[in-house]
Motif scaffolding. Sequence first.
Motif, PDB file in Angstrom:
ATOM      1  N   UNK A 219      -4.516 -10.652  -3.515  1.00 17.20           N
ATOM      2  CA  UNK A 219      -4.158 -12.061  -3.689  1.00 17.20           C
ATOM      3  C   UNK A 219      -2.780 -12.189  -4.342  1.00 17.20           C
ATOM      4  N   UNK A 220      -2.524 -11.359  -5.354  1.00 16.97           N
ATOM      5  CA  UNK A 220      -1.226 -11.384  -6.045  1.00 16.97           C
ATOM      6  C   UNK A 220      -0.095 -10.962  -5.104  1.00 16.97           C
ATOM      7  N   UNK A 221      -0.376  -9.947  -4.280  1.00 17.16           N
ATOM      8  CA  UNK A 221       0.632  -9.475  -3.316  1.00 17.16           C
ATOM      9  C   UNK A 221       0.967 -10.575  -2.314  1.00 17.16           C
ATOM     10  N   UNK A 222      -0.100 -11.264  -1.821  1.00 17.39           N
ATOM     11  CA  UNK A 222       0.070 -12.342  -0.849  1.00 17.39           C
ATOM     12  C   UNK A 222       0.891 -13.481  -1.460  1.00 17.39           C
ATOM     13  N   UNK A 223       0.558 -13.820  -2.710  1.00 16.35           N
ATOM     14  CA  UNK A 223       1.264 -14.914  -3.400  1.00 16.35           C
ATOM     15  C   UNK A 223       2.733 -14.567  -3.604  1.00 16.35           C
ATOM     16  N   UNK A 224       3.005 -13.315  -3.956  1.00 17.14           N
ATOM     17  CA  UNK A 224       4.392 -12.873  -4.182  1.00 17.14           C
ATOM     18  C   UNK A 224       5.182 -12.884  -2.877  1.00 17.14           C
ATOM     19  N   UNK A 225       4.495 -12.506  -1.783  1.00 19.55           N
ATOM     20  CA  UNK A 225       5.131 -12.475  -0.463  1.00 19.55           C
ATOM     21  C   UNK A 225       5.466 -13.889   0.022  1.00 19.55           C
TER      22      UNK A 225
ATOM     23  N   UNK B 166       6.750  -8.287 -15.078  1.00 18.57           N
ATOM     24  CA  UNK B 166       5.736  -7.930 -16.070  1.00 18.57           C
ATOM     25  C   UNK B 166       4.556  -7.204 -15.461  1.00 18.57           C
ATOM     26  N   UNK B 167       3.511  -7.062 -16.279  1.00 15.34           N
ATOM     27  CA  UNK B 167       2.309  -6.351 -15.814  1.00 15.34           C
ATOM     28  C   UNK B 167       1.307  -7.396 -15.312  1.00 15.34           C
ATOM     29  N   UNK B 168       0.936  -7.284 -14.035  1.00 21.11           N
ATOM     30  CA  UNK B 168       0.006  -8.267 -13.462  1.00 21.11           C
ATOM     31  C   UNK B 168      -1.396  -8.072 -14.033  1.00 21.11           C
ATOM     32  N   UNK B 169      -2.231  -9.119 -13.881  1.00 21.51           N
ATOM     33  CA  UNK B 169      -3.604  -9.033 -14.400  1.00 21.51           C
ATOM     34  C   UNK B 169      -4.396  -7.965 -13.650  1.00 21.51           C
ATOM     35  N   UNK B 170      -4.092  -7.794 -12.354  1.00 20.19           N
ATOM     36  CA  UNK B 170      -4.815  -6.768 -11.585  1.00 20.19           C
ATOM     37  C   UNK B 170      -4.484  -5.363 -12.107  1.00 20.19           C
ATOM     38  N   UNK B 171      -3.234  -5.172 -12.584  1.00 20.67           N
ATOM     39  CA  UNK B 171      -2.873  -3.864 -13.169  1.00 20.67           C
ATOM     40  C   UNK B 171      -3.629  -3.640 -14.474  1.00 20.67           C
ATOM     41  N   UNK B 172      -3.782  -4.722 -15.236  1.00 19.64           N
ATOM     42  CA  UNK B 172      -4.530  -4.613 -16.507  1.00 19.64           C
ATOM     43  C   UNK B 172      -6.008  -4.347 -16.228  1.00 19.64           C
ATOM     44  N   UNK B 173      -6.503  -4.973 -15.153  1.00 19.06           N
ATOM     45  CA  UNK B 173      -7.910  -4.765 -14.783  1.00 19.06           C
ATOM     46  C   UNK B 173      -8.142  -3.330 -14.317  1.00 19.06           C
ATOM     47  N   UNK B 174      -7.086  -2.707 -13.781  1.00 20.96           N
ATOM     48  CA  UNK B 174      -7.193  -1.310 -13.343  1.00 20.96           C
ATOM     49  C   UNK B 174      -7.409  -0.387 -14.548  1.00 20.96           C
ATOM     50  N   UNK B 175      -6.846  -0.759 -15.701  1.00 25.94           N
ATOM     51  CA  UNK B 175      -7.069   0.036 -16.919  1.00 25.94           C
ATOM     52  C   UNK B 175      -8.561   0.042 -17.260  1.00 25.94           C
ATOM     53  N   UNK B 176      -9.181  -1.160 -17.115  1.00 22.55           N
ATOM     54  CA  UNK B 176     -10.623  -1.256 -17.397  1.00 22.55           C
ATOM     55  C   UNK B 176     -11.409  -0.406 -16.401  1.00 22.55           C
ATOM     56  N   UNK B 177     -10.993  -0.424 -15.121  1.00 19.91           N
ATOM     57  CA  UNK B 177     -11.659   0.416 -14.114  1.00 19.91           C
ATOM     58  C   UNK B 177     -11.614   1.886 -14.512  1.00 19.91           C
ATOM     59  N   UNK B 178     -10.411   2.342 -14.921  1.00 21.17           N
ATOM     60  CA  UNK B 178     -10.253   3.760 -15.292  1.00 21.17           C
ATOM     61  C   UNK B 178     -11.106   4.109 -16.514  1.00 21.17           C
ATOM     62  N   UNK B 179     -11.142   3.195 -17.481  1.00 22.57           N
ATOM     63  CA  UNK B 179     -11.961   3.428 -18.683  1.00 22.57           C
ATOM     64  C   UNK B 179     -13.441   3.549 -18.305  1.00 22.57           C
ATOM     65  N   UNK B 180     -13.903   2.606 -17.477  1.00 21.18           N
ATOM     66  CA  UNK B 180     -15.326   2.576 -17.108  1.00 21.18           C
ATOM     67  C   UNK B 180     -15.714   3.732 -16.187  1.00 21.18           C
ATOM     68  N   UNK B 181     -14.896   3.985 -15.154  1.00 25.10           N
ATOM     69  CA  UNK B 181     -15.213   5.081 -14.219  1.00 25.10           C
ATOM     70  C   UNK B 181     -15.132   6.438 -14.915  1.00 25.10           C
ATOM     71  N   UNK B 182     -14.067   6.625 -15.707  1.00 32.74           N
ATOM     72  CA  UNK B 182     -13.887   7.901 -16.417  1.00 32.74           C
ATOM     73  C   UNK B 182     -15.027   8.169 -17.380  1.00 32.74           C
TER      74      UNK B 182
ATOM     75  N   UNK C 151     -13.936  -3.057 -10.052  1.00 26.73           N
ATOM     76  CA  UNK C 151     -13.091  -2.437  -9.025  1.00 26.73           C
ATOM     77  C   UNK C 151     -12.930  -3.372  -7.831  1.00 26.73           C
ATOM     78  N   UNK C 152     -14.052  -3.977  -7.397  1.00 28.13           N
ATOM     79  CA  UNK C 152     -13.986  -4.929  -6.265  1.00 28.13           C
ATOM     80  C   UNK C 152     -13.100  -6.118  -6.654  1.00 28.13           C
ATOM     81  N   UNK C 153     -13.319  -6.637  -7.869  1.00 22.13           N
ATOM     82  CA  UNK C 153     -12.538  -7.791  -8.345  1.00 22.13           C
ATOM     83  C   UNK C 153     -11.050  -7.443  -8.413  1.00 22.13           C
ATOM     84  N   UNK C 154     -10.751  -6.228  -8.907  1.00 27.94           N
ATOM     85  CA  UNK C 154      -9.351  -5.805  -9.058  1.00 27.94           C
ATOM     86  C   UNK C 154      -8.656  -5.679  -7.703  1.00 27.94           C
ATOM     87  N   UNK C 155      -9.367  -5.101  -6.719  1.00 29.11           N
ATOM     88  CA  UNK C 155      -8.774  -4.928  -5.375  1.00 29.11           C
ATOM     89  C   UNK C 155      -8.477  -6.290  -4.755  1.00 29.11           C
ATOM     90  N   UNK C 156      -9.427  -7.222  -4.878  1.00 30.28           N
ATOM     91  CA  UNK C 156      -9.243  -8.559  -4.306  1.00 30.28           C
ATOM     92  C   UNK C 156      -8.099  -9.290  -4.998  1.00 30.28           C
TER      93      UNK C 156
END
Lengths: 132, 105
Positions: A24-30, A38-54, A15-20
């Motif tokens: 970073x991705x938002x800053x780079x895009x800006x 496409x689907x960013x790596x942070x969005x894919x990492x959010x799937x892992x967060x949901x799987x683990x937290x759930x 979760x910490x890694x995904x937020x950071x």
Amino acid sequence: MACFLVPAAEAVVTTIAQKRLAAKEDRAALESGAEKSGISFSSKLKWLNDLLWGGSALLAFEHLWHGEITLAFPFLTNASNPADLSMMLHEMATVGTSMAAAVTAVWAVFAAAVTAIEKKARELPEEGAAEA
Amino acid sequence: MTLLTVVFAAVIATVIWYKNAPNDNMMVGTLCLIYWGASLMWLVDAVFEFIELKEKFFTPAPAEMLNDLYLGLSAAALGLVIWLVMLLIKDPKNVVRQTILKKLK
């Protein structure tokens, strides 16, 4: 016993890694001014967060159901005496680690498949243009 | 039985997500991931239990099965509650915010 603590600990880290990463991705895009495609790596990492937290939340509920979690310190009934504590740590090392590894492996395969589909979809219009 | 119940919940949630995809205003995708995460973890737990119990794993006592079914249904209900709370907090359709603003006016 307390196997859910291992995937929960992994969830904290991801979760910490995904937020950071998302920041970073938002800053780079800006900075580049380019729109995200496409689907960013942070969005894919959010799937892992949901799987683990759930999974950890529902498993914690199971432990509460079986009286393995208490509201008083040390919160885990097996942590109150050394014999049960070593058994609990052994279960965390075997079952808990396997749970975290299984969820991460399934997510990795799924994320890799999505990336491959995205790559193929990006290549298709280029192939069409080359043929024309 | 707990594993089976949560797997059924995960399959139903995934079918609902697929039916409405790519539109996911109701965050059903998150509900799917909650259930699949729990299903995977309980599957690993079941494998370890099978290694320990061998054939006894497939012949649980009726009272034990009933308790596990009750636990599975309760876990599925908890998953729904977690999803509902997340939905209301994130409020992707702006329904909660609009309702509050309407009351303030």
